[in-house]
Design a protein around this motif. Structure first.
Motif, PDB file in Angstrom:
ATOM      1  N   GLU A  27      42.033  49.191  59.843  1.00 58.28           N
ATOM      2  CA  GLU A  27      41.357  49.966  61.043  1.00 58.28           C
ATOM      3  C   GLU A  27      40.927  48.918  61.885  1.00 58.28           C
ATOM      4  O   GLU A  27      40.140  48.138  61.949  1.00 58.28           O
ATOM      5  N   VAL A  31      37.355  49.707  71.789  1.00 54.75           N
ATOM      6  CA  VAL A  31      36.249  50.658  71.951  1.00 54.75           C
ATOM      7  C   VAL A  31      35.711  50.099  73.510  1.00 54.75           C
ATOM      8  O   VAL A  31      35.134  49.317  73.449  1.00 54.75           O
ATOM      9  N   LEU A  61      33.153  46.373  78.920  1.00 57.40           N
ATOM     10  CA  LEU A  61      33.351  45.728  77.616  1.00 57.40           C
ATOM     11  C   LEU A  61      34.538  46.527  76.876  1.00 57.40           C
ATOM     12  O   LEU A  61      34.187  47.344  76.153  1.00 57.40           O
ATOM     13  N   ALA A  63      35.739  46.221  73.835  1.00 54.14           N
ATOM     14  CA  ALA A  63      35.787  45.713  72.494  1.00 54.14           C
ATOM     15  C   ALA A  63      36.922  45.833  71.675  1.00 54.14           C
ATOM     16  O   ALA A  63      37.305  46.803  71.728  1.00 54.14           O
ATOM     17  N   ARG A  65      37.483  46.218  67.820  1.00 55.60           N
ATOM     18  CA  ARG A  65      36.949  45.963  66.263  1.00 55.60           C
ATOM     19  C   ARG A  65      37.994  45.921  65.505  1.00 55.60           C
ATOM     20  O   ARG A  65      39.162  46.359  65.518  1.00 55.60           O
ATOM     21  N   ALA A  67      38.828  45.726  61.429  1.00 59.67           N
ATOM     22  CA  ALA A  67      38.549  46.455  60.084  1.00 59.67           C
ATOM     23  C   ALA A  67      37.270  45.597  59.150  1.00 59.67           C
ATOM     24  O   ALA A  67      36.688  46.052  58.828  1.00 59.67           O
ATOM     25  N   SER A  68      37.486  44.250  59.201  1.00 59.46           N
ATOM     26  CA  SER A  68      36.273  43.671  58.665  1.00 59.46           C
ATOM     27  C   SER A  68      35.064  43.614  59.090  1.00 59.46           C
ATOM     28  O   SER A  68      33.917  43.157  58.711  1.00 59.46           O
ATOM     29  N   GLY A  69      34.897  44.517  60.245  1.00 62.45           N
ATOM     30  CA  GLY A  69      33.560  44.460  60.897  1.00 62.45           C
ATOM     31  C   GLY A  69      33.180  43.856  62.061  1.00 62.45           C
ATOM     32  O   GLY A  69      32.496  43.668  62.555  1.00 62.45           O
ATOM     33  N   THR A  71      34.044  41.720  65.478  1.00 61.50           N
ATOM     34  CA  THR A  71      34.499  42.360  66.698  1.00 61.50           C
ATOM     35  C   THR A  71      34.572  41.270  67.831  1.00 61.50           C
ATOM     36  O   THR A  71      34.575  40.203  67.818  1.00 61.50           O
ATOM     37  N   LEU A  73      34.981  40.556  71.696  1.00 55.77           N
ATOM     38  CA  LEU A  73      33.847  41.084  72.946  1.00 55.77           C
ATOM     39  C   LEU A  73      34.429  40.341  74.202  1.00 55.77           C
ATOM     40  O   LEU A  73      33.854  39.427  74.531  1.00 55.77           O
ATOM     41  N   LYS A 106      32.682  38.342  67.329  1.00 57.15           N
ATOM     42  CA  LYS A 106      31.338  38.288  66.521  1.00 57.15           C
ATOM     43  C   LYS A 106      31.917  38.568  65.140  1.00 57.15           C
ATOM     44  O   LYS A 106      32.609  39.470  64.805  1.00 57.15           O
ATOM     45  N   ARG A 108      30.314  39.139  61.106  1.00 56.52           N
ATOM     46  CA  ARG A 108      29.314  39.556  60.242  1.00 56.52           C
ATOM     47  C   ARG A 108      29.697  38.641  59.055  1.00 56.52           C
ATOM     48  O   ARG A 108      30.483  38.946  58.272  1.00 56.52           O
ATOM     49  N   LYS A 116      28.007  34.991  66.672  1.00 59.84           N
ATOM     50  CA  LYS A 116      28.649  35.195  67.776  1.00 59.84           C
ATOM     51  C   LYS A 116      29.115  33.921  68.375  1.00 59.84           C
ATOM     52  O   LYS A 116      28.201  33.225  68.631  1.00 59.84           O
TER      53      LYS A 116
END
Lengths: 416, 641
Positions: A27, A31, A61, A63, A65, A67-69, A71, A73, A106, A108, A116
């Motif tokens: 995914e 964005v 921006l 961005a 994304r 799939a791992s969460g 990003t 940027l 970035k 998580r 980041k």
């Protein structure tokens, strides 16, 4: 050149990490988000000129994304202003454009921790005199640097109360700002070689410096609708080629080094359709730079000339208008007050002579501003402000210290 | 058109597990106790941000909030006691996002769809299908936020069999009553809308305040974010709390505001450059830069170098002014400029022989073509005169003269004269008056000696003058009467006056505060720089006493130079708008202020200019405070400008 190589290396690392993170993603996608704020303004100085102009900013921006969460940027910012004439009392720039670019990644680390890293760069075009062209503004500057941010997504019940730490390093250079001694060195070598010897090739680029900043931010909820935030920033600047003067006016052997500390806090509380806020802050700039003005009979030598402190407070009230509530039209009234002191800078009389007291400035402002969103992504905005500056420094040949500035502006904000 | 379907029963919505392994959504935000399990009997696990969700996954908010992000950015937010199941992305002939609300309420922020895709929230009672809007669904009824786009933001409320029950527009609510009847669409209760904001919002990351126009680099914390969190957000600035991309907006805002401190710092630097006169603009909008250096040229000579750069106009380019001051003896290396500064606040004390005095003053002005004007003034050693009656030194003599000067670009001008004066008379300080433009060749007229005092005339101090020429000046066209003085050029003792370099107060019984005579500072030179280009054309003869032809006159001349360097019409003198003497009690001197009104063809405007002359010669207030001013009828004659 080494700086550029380092930057290139950082970018490659970021892209590589991004690509690896993207490899197994099911995914992903861009964005894009955008913000724009475009306004026309009229500014008038009491007993002075009235000028028209425009200010605007565009933030983009796109961005990406993962799939791992995580990003990627990439951020581009354009920030520009255009005034039809320089008003030395308050507005220096006829034209200013800042183009800033950041490429960040970035990640998580879990539900409550993220980090980041970003490579950043900026170039600012300025035009202050009628003879400067777009690329040759004396105060043009460029930044190259990087930033690392760690955020702890702390929560107070179900409300976010994050803590974040940010560290930034950058190199700022003013490519068109060279000292007159450097620009005229060839001429001086022919006409006044003693001067060339005395200056010894120093202060060719006195504006350039390397900076670092550390920022700490925290949010705390004090009640159901009472939110407080505090931050502390410390910045250090090491000038590459600027030297304080001795008490006899000689160029010293030390390089200029400045530190700026800023502590700020704000609290806001919601009461129905109103939000009442209060911001306060304190700032301290420390500098070892000094000046020497042989025209001064007294106080010719001023150590720590650029040292200053300030405290400010700014209460505000925001009212969510009881019409078209879903769009949140609103009006905000804020009042600001600031006192700035220069512990080593003597105040001057109208002729420029230093007197015994120290310079002290005061700034007061009232700002009224409203937003009316037509749709979610488009809002009209208009505002007016009055700013009153007072100083015990009465020397105003080049810079007004005592004036009243009135500004009216209107425009649109776009959020996509 | 965005369509939201709310089915009133689960019948007819067969599930497909074909794509069970493919993540359909992820947990984007979570707080509190939120469990995720696969199917009704899966082992529950605490939800964490980034946790992928597949078909049949169930999310249950037991004591917190959670936000789910679907492909294409759709968001679902659940609050406490709500649970929801992820369904297959294809249901019969429809595809998109399908979820089943098992309990509680859900808020959906649905991005714009393309084609025939739908976003479906199904409950035991209803289903909503949306193509992009913001709605609140509690299983029976739906409320749609007003986003100002009625064409796109409606929600279809359907029965489980797919029968349209209601089309809910923006700002409306509709649903099933407990008795099964239809509550037709009607304006939503503001309380319900507020609940959407309050219950389902997640405050955006902290940002700076935008309050006020006063501040120090965005000083202030939290107001903006707090306003949003407190329910009256900042959607107009793109930081809407309900925006599904709030974190991205926050990233942009953070980056945009990250330079606040740096920019504020640079702003303060810029204002300091102005205040110091280092980088300024003249009245024509040309940039003027100034730099100043001073250093020991030799053990007894100090050199002052002022550099000036103008980026446009007839005097564009780099110019320089150099002054070398040579003293009678070596200067202390660590206090050499204290000695020089001490000259300006030294007062004659005939009982003490000076320690330091100037023996030579050399000055050169270099234009942008490298041509130079020079002047070289030599000063004798002071000679003391012993007074037998008082048994003390009653005074002395002091002489100075010019050895030679180049006073016009490319011109040689020899001027040699020695002036000897009894320096016990305080008012009889001789002076050298020179006016320099902004180091601009085009403005220089050359030497313009003032007629000497005629023999027998009474000078401005009422002291009979002899035939010896007593004054001359070099008139370079400048602006505001910037006078360069040679005050008493000696210091009385090694401590630079008996009280040392005074900070304030009294030196030798006289006030010590005052303007520098030594006008080489950046400030002084910059003062010229801002005026040049406008007040540079006039020819005016100032009569010491119009009633007496024998009194000395002062002629100030100048001319205009256009951008091509050609002399132009000097303009029209419109007359004096006013003048007057001003007694400066601090300095103990009389200043003359003349206000001229001029039409300046260079800029095509009429303007006023102040000519402020600070003679710095009358140190005794008892002499000058009384009576009309110089040049006024009945006033003291003489070169008293």
């Amino acid at each position: 050149m080494r700086t550029y190589r380092r930057l290139t290396g950082v970018l490659l690392v970021i892209l590589t990490v991004a690509a690896e993170g993207d490899a197994g993603a099911a995914e992903k996608g861009f964005v894009p988000v955008l913000q724009a704020d475009l306004r026309g303004a009229v500014a008038a100085v009491r007993h002075g000129k009235t000028t028209g102009g425009a200010v605007g900013s565009v933030l983009v921006l796109p961005a990406y994304r993962l799939a791992s969460g995580d990003t990627i940027l990439p951020i581009y910012i354009f920030d520009g202003s255009l005034y039809d004439k320089v008003v030395e009392e308050a507005i220096f720039y006829q034209m200013k454009q800042v183009h800033a670019l950041s490429l960040g990644y970035k990640h998580r680390f879990g539900a409550a921790l993220s980090g980041k890293v970003a490579a950043e760069g900026a170039y600012a075009f300025t035009r202050e005199s009628r003879n400067e062209n777009f690329r040759k503004g004396l105060y043009n500057y460029r930044d190259v640097g990087g930033r690392a941010v760690v955020s702890l997504d702390r929560r107070d019940g179900d409300r976010p109360a994050p803590l974040s730490v940010s560290l930034r390093g950058y190199d700022r250079r003013y490519p068109n700002y060279a000292s007159l001694a450097a620009r005229g060195q060839a001429l001086l070598e022919k006409t006044n070689p003693a001067a060339v010897t005395a200056i010894a090739g120093r202060e060719k680029k006195p504006k350039d410096y390397q900076g670092a900043e550390l920022s700490l931010d925290a949010v705390q909820w004090l009640g159901e609708k009472i939110r407080a935030q505090a931050s502390y920033d410390v910045g250090a600047r090491r000038y590459r080629d600027r030297y304080p003067r001795t008490d006899q006016g000689l160029i010293s052997d030390r390089k200029r080094f400045d530190q700026m500390h800023r502590l700020s806090a704000g609290v806001a509380a919601g009461f129905g359709d109103f939000v009442i806020g209060l911001d306060a802050g304190g700032l301290l700039n420390l500098s070892n730079d000094s000046i020497y003005d042989p025209a001064q009979v007294l106080h010719a030598f001023l150590p720590h000339y650029f040292q200053f402190w300030s405290v400010s407070v700014s209460p505000s009230i925001l009212w969510a208008l009881p019409v078209a509530r879903a769009l949140k039209p609103r009006v905000r009234l804020s009042v600001g007050g600031l006192v700035r002191g220069y512990p080593y800078r003597f105040r001057q009389d109208s002729g420029g002579a230093y007197l015994d007291g120290k310079q002290r400035d005061q700034e007061m402002s009232v700002d009224l501003r409203g937003w009316y969103p037509f749709v979610k992504w488009l809002s009209a905005t208009a505002g007016m402000s009055v700013r009153v500056d007072r100083s015990n420094n009465k020397f105003e040949q080049f810079l007004k210290n005592n004036y009243e500035l009135f500004v009216v502006n209107a425009g649109v904000t776009i959020t996509y | 058109m965005r369509t939201c379907l709310v089915l009133l029963a689960m019948a007819g919505m067969g599930s497909s597990w074909a794509a069970a392994a493919a993540p359909l959504a992820e947990v984007s935000r979570v707080s509190g106790l939120v469990r995720v399990s696969h199917g009704a009997r899966g082992a529950p696990a605490q939800a964490t941000a980034g946790m992928p969700l597949v078909e049949a996954d169930r999310v249950a908010c037991l004591g917190g909030k959670v936000e789910l992000r679907f492909t294409d950015g759709h968001l679902l937010r659940l609050v406490e006691n709500a649970s929801l199941e992820i369904m297959a992305p294809v249901q019969g002939k429809k595809k998109g996002v399908f979820t089943r609300l098992l309990a509680g309420k859900v808020r959906a922020l649905v991005a714009k769809f393309s084609g025939n895709e739908v976003f479906v929230i199904q409950s035991s009672y209803a289903v909503a299908s949306v193509k992009g809007t913001d709605l609140l669904f509690d299983g029976r009824s739906a409320t749609v936020r007003d986003e100002g786009d009625a064409m796109e933001h409606s929600v279809e409320l359907l029965s489980p069999q797919g029968r349209l029950l209601a089309l809910i527009g923006e700002g409306e609510t509709a649903g099933l009553r407990p008795d099964g009847s239809i509550d037709q669409p009607h304006p939503a209760d503001s309380a319900v809308l507020e609940e959407m904001e309050r219950q389902f919002d997640v405050a955006p990351p902290a940002g700076g305040t935008t309050s006020g126009t006063t501040g120090e680099g965005g000083q202030g914390a939290g107001t903006k974010a707090a306003e949003a969190a407190a329910g009256a957000g900042e959607s107009g600035e793109g930081e809407s709390a309900e925006d599904e991309n709030a974190d991205l907006y926050a990233e942009m805002s953070d980056f945009a505001s990250s330079d606040e401190l740096v920019n504020y710092y640079d702003w303060m630097e810029r204002t300091s450059d102005l205040q110091l006169g280092k980088v300024i603009l003249d009245r024509h909008g040309n940039r003027v830069e100034m730099e100043q250096y001073n250093y020991l040229l030799s053990t007894n000579t100090i050199e002052y170098l002022v550099l000036n750069f103008r980026d446009g106009g007839p005097s564009a380019g780099l110019t320089a002014m150099t002054t070398d001051l040579t003293f009678n003896t070596d200067l202390p290396a660590d206090r050499f400029d204290d000695v020089r500064r001490g000259l300006s606040i030294s007062f004659r004390d005939t009982s003490v022989y000076p320690v330091y005095w100037l023996t030579q003053e050399y000055r050169s002005i270099m234009n942008q073509d490298g041509e130079q004007l020079t002047e070289d003034v030599y000063l004798s050693d002071p000679v003391e005169i012993w007074s037998a009656p008082t048994r003390a030194f009653s005074g002395g003599t002091w002489s100075y003269g010019m050895g030679g000067a180049q006073v016009g670009w490319g011109q040689a001008f020899e001027y040699a004269r020695t002036i000897t004066e009894n320096w016990s008379y305080l008012p009889l300080e001789h002076y050298l008056v020179t006016e320099y433009g902004d180091l601009n060749a085009g403005w220089y007229l050359g030497a313009n000696p003032v007629p000497d005092y005629p023999a027998g005339c009474v000078n401005f101090q009422g002291i009979p003058n002899d035939a010896t020429p007593t004054a001359w000046f070099l008139n370079g066209a400048t602006t505001s009467g910037n006078m360069w003085w040679m005050p008493p050029m000696y210091l009385h003792d090694p401590d630079f006056n008996s009280t040392g370099i005074p900070e304030d107060g009294v030196v030798d019984g006289r006030p010590a505060l005052g303007n520098a005579w030594f006008g080489l500072g950046v400030r002084e030179t910059a003062a010229l720089a801002t005026d040049v280009g406008t007040f540079r054309t006039f020819e005016r003869t100032w009569y010491g006493d119009p009633a007496s032809p024998d009194t000395p006159t002062l002629t100030i001349s100048s001319f205009i130079v256009d951008d091509n360097g050609n002399e132009q019409d000097p303009g029209v003198y419109l007359g004096s708008a006013g003048s007057g003497w001003e007694w400066d009690s601090l300095l103990g001197q009389m200043n003359l202020e003349v206000e001229y009104e001029w039409f300046d063809p260079y800029v095509g405007v009429t303007w006023l200019a102040d000519l402020l002359v600070e003679p710095n010669m009358f140190r005794d207030s008892s002499v000058m405070q009384a009576g009309p001013g110089f040049g006024e009828p009945g006033g003291a004659p003489g070169l008293g400008f």
